[in-house]
Write a protein that holds these residues in place. Structure first.
Motif, PDB file in Angstrom:
ATOM      1  N   LYS A 202       2.989  48.791 -10.361  1.00 28.32           N
ATOM      2  CA  LYS A 202       4.157  48.608 -11.455  1.00 28.32           C
ATOM      3  C   LYS A 202       5.361  48.816 -12.055  1.00 28.32           C
ATOM      4  O   LYS A 202       6.747  49.293 -11.766  1.00 28.32           O
ATOM      5  N   ILE A 203       5.775  50.782 -12.678  1.00 27.46           N
ATOM      6  CA  ILE A 203       5.733  50.950 -13.036  1.00 27.46           C
ATOM      7  C   ILE A 203       7.596  51.799 -12.267  1.00 27.46           C
ATOM      8  O   ILE A 203       8.258  51.817 -12.736  1.00 27.46           O
ATOM      9  N   ALA A 206       9.251  48.816 -11.061  1.00 26.73           N
ATOM     10  CA  ALA A 206      10.037  48.295 -12.590  1.00 26.73           C
ATOM     11  C   ALA A 206      11.370  49.173 -12.476  1.00 26.73           C
ATOM     12  O   ALA A 206      12.158  49.194 -12.752  1.00 26.73           O
ATOM     13  N   ALA A 207      10.829  50.501 -12.439  1.00 29.44           N
ATOM     14  CA  ALA A 207      12.412  51.675 -11.856  1.00 29.44           C
ATOM     15  C   ALA A 207      13.204  50.776 -11.213  1.00 29.44           C
ATOM     16  O   ALA A 207      14.165  51.470 -11.390  1.00 29.44           O
ATOM     17  N   THR A 210      15.539  45.406 -10.643  1.00 29.13           N
ATOM     18  CA  THR A 210      15.030  44.634 -11.990  1.00 29.13           C
ATOM     19  C   THR A 210      14.834  43.579 -12.007  1.00 29.13           C
ATOM     20  O   THR A 210      14.516  42.737 -13.510  1.00 29.13           O
ATOM     21  N   LYS A 213      11.120  44.568 -13.042  1.00 29.79           N
ATOM     22  CA  LYS A 213      10.791  44.836 -14.432  1.00 29.79           C
ATOM     23  C   LYS A 213      10.736  43.543 -14.970  1.00 29.79           C
ATOM     24  O   LYS A 213      10.416  43.537 -15.703  1.00 29.79           O
ATOM     25  N   THR A 214      11.824  43.033 -14.748  1.00 30.15           N
ATOM     26  CA  THR A 214      11.812  41.391 -15.340  1.00 30.15           C
ATOM     27  C   THR A 214      10.253  41.022 -14.603  1.00 30.15           C
ATOM     28  O   THR A 214       9.666  40.222 -16.055  1.00 30.15           O
ATOM     29  N   SER A 218       8.516  41.687 -18.840  1.00 28.70           N
ATOM     30  CA  SER A 218       9.474  40.254 -19.616  1.00 28.70           C
ATOM     31  C   SER A 218       8.606  39.952 -20.761  1.00 28.70           C
ATOM     32  O   SER A 218       9.562  39.266 -21.772  1.00 28.70           O
TER      33      SER A 218
END
Length: 400
Positions: A202-203, A206-207, A210, A213-214, A218
């Motif tokens: 996930k990280i 997300a990096a 966007t 990441k949302t 979120s």
């Protein structure tokens, strides 16, 4: 699998070479400076040796009270903002009449021990009892009320021989992230695409995106299980993840264009599907890569189709080149099947194309010219193309 480390052998060599330099300091009017007082000096101009600034300090009445104006004092001062400079020094008075030899004190002629002296900014090296003033005033060193001093400085800069410099290997961060993509044990999210499962982190997602990441952070929904992807083929999603971890395409460019006949099914090309995925997950660099691949295949027959795709996926760079190509080859493009398709599916683009043509016609006009029947306006290029009238809502989206 543990990452492969780059082995490298390095070495260096210490290079120590003395850099010497001299400065001549003439004191004209010795009788005028004599008597200025003990501890007071006149200073030479700053001179540079070994990258450091130096100056000669001459004390006509002596530097310290204990000499009681019996001796003149001469010193060398480091005036540049440095510290712990290793150096050797020599101070001499010239016999200006050439009868006897110069009076020399220092490290170079053997009058002092040949050892380095370490000096820092504001510090002095020299002699409080350099020469008796009475003897000086009756010697060959003072001629026509002029005294000539010479200072030689030898500096030992320490450097590294660059031919033996340390070699720094290329960055391996890309390779390490690429291996992370293959590491199922550390992954914390699974995507299911038409039965194929892809594990990821996930990280990392997300990096890079966007959208991810949302989706992950979120604070709304928690994704502890599998995420079902229903609008993408497994091969496309795998290529998307490969780019996220490696910042490169999974295959050579030719792979993305060899799936089918280019013109028969443009929307089915792998590169187009990847462009759609890049747009969906907000990956600007991947979008530009896909645009650059498609840009190389713009032709009379394909430009209208590619322009329609650029509008659909907000590929602005690709759209701009398509408009330029179509404008420069307008007659041929308007006769193509693609242009007919463009009129049916995306009339706004047709309107933009005509505006580009009109702009070129306007720029081609001589200054101060008047329109004649021989200068075609945009609606005269093709009577059929002028029938489109955008609604009031669409007009707001048409660029000026």
């Amino acid at each position: 699998m543990a990452p492969k480390m780059n082995n490298s052998t390095t070495s260096s060599r210490l290079v120590t070479e003395m850099v010497k330099g001299s400065h001549e300091f003439k004191i004209k009017g010795y009788s005028l400076v004599k008597g200025i007082g003990v501890g007071k000096f006149i200073e030479s101009e700053t001179f540079n040796v070994g990258g450091y600034g130096w100056a000669i300090h001459f004390y006509p009445d002596g530097k310290e009270p204990q000499v009681n104006a019996v001796y003149i004092s001469v010193f060398v001062a480091l005036v540049s903002n440095d510290k712990d400079v290793p150096a050797k020094f020599e101070i001499a008075m010239h016999d200006q009449r050439g009868i006897a030899k110069d009076f020399v004190l220092g490290h170079f002629d053997g009058s002092l021990m040949k050892t380095l002296h370490t000096i820092s900014v504001g510090e002095l090296w020299g002699f409080t009892r350099f020469y008796k003033r009475f003897h000086l005033e009756h010697s060959m060193y003072l001629n026509d009320d002029c005294l000539q001093l010479n200072c030689t400085v030898g500096v030992f800069p320490t450097t590294i021989d660059r031919s033996m410099a340390i070699q720094v290997p290329e960055s391996t961060i890309g390779a390490h992230f690429g291996m992370l993509f293959e590491d199922d044990e550390s992954s914390d999210v699974t995507f299911c695409v038409e039965g194929d499962k892809f594990r990821a982190h996930k990280i990392v997602l997300a990096a890079r995106s966007t959208v991810f990441k949302t989706q992950f952070f979120s604070g709304m929904d928690k994704f502890d299980g599998e995420i079902l992807v229903t609008d993408m083929k497994p091969k496309v999603f795998k290529a998307l993840l490969h780019f996220i971890y490696n910042d490169t395409l999974e295959q050579a460019e030719e792979f993305y264009l060899s799936q089918s006949s280019f013109m028969s099914s443009l929307s089915e090309l792998f590169i187009v599907k990847l462009l759609a995925a890049a747009h969906q997950y907000d990956l600007p660099r991947l979008k530009l890569i896909c645009e650059s691949v498609l840009c190389k295949h713009i032709s009379i027959d394909s430009v209208a189709h590619i322009m329609a795709l650029s509008e659909r996926y907000v590929a602005s760079e690709l759209k701009s080149i398509c408009l330029q190509f179509a404008t420069e080859n307008l007659d041929a493009v308007m006769k193509s099947d693609g242009f007919k398709h463009l009129k049916e599916t995306c009339p706004v683009l047709q309107f933009e194309l005509l505006k580009s043509v009109a702009a070129i016609v306007e720029r081609a006009k001589p200054s101060g010219s008047v329109d004649t029947d021989e200068t075609p306006m945009p609606n005269e290029i093709d009577a059929e193309t002028s029938s489109y009238n955008p609604s009031s809502d669409e007009e707001d989206d048409i660029p000026d």
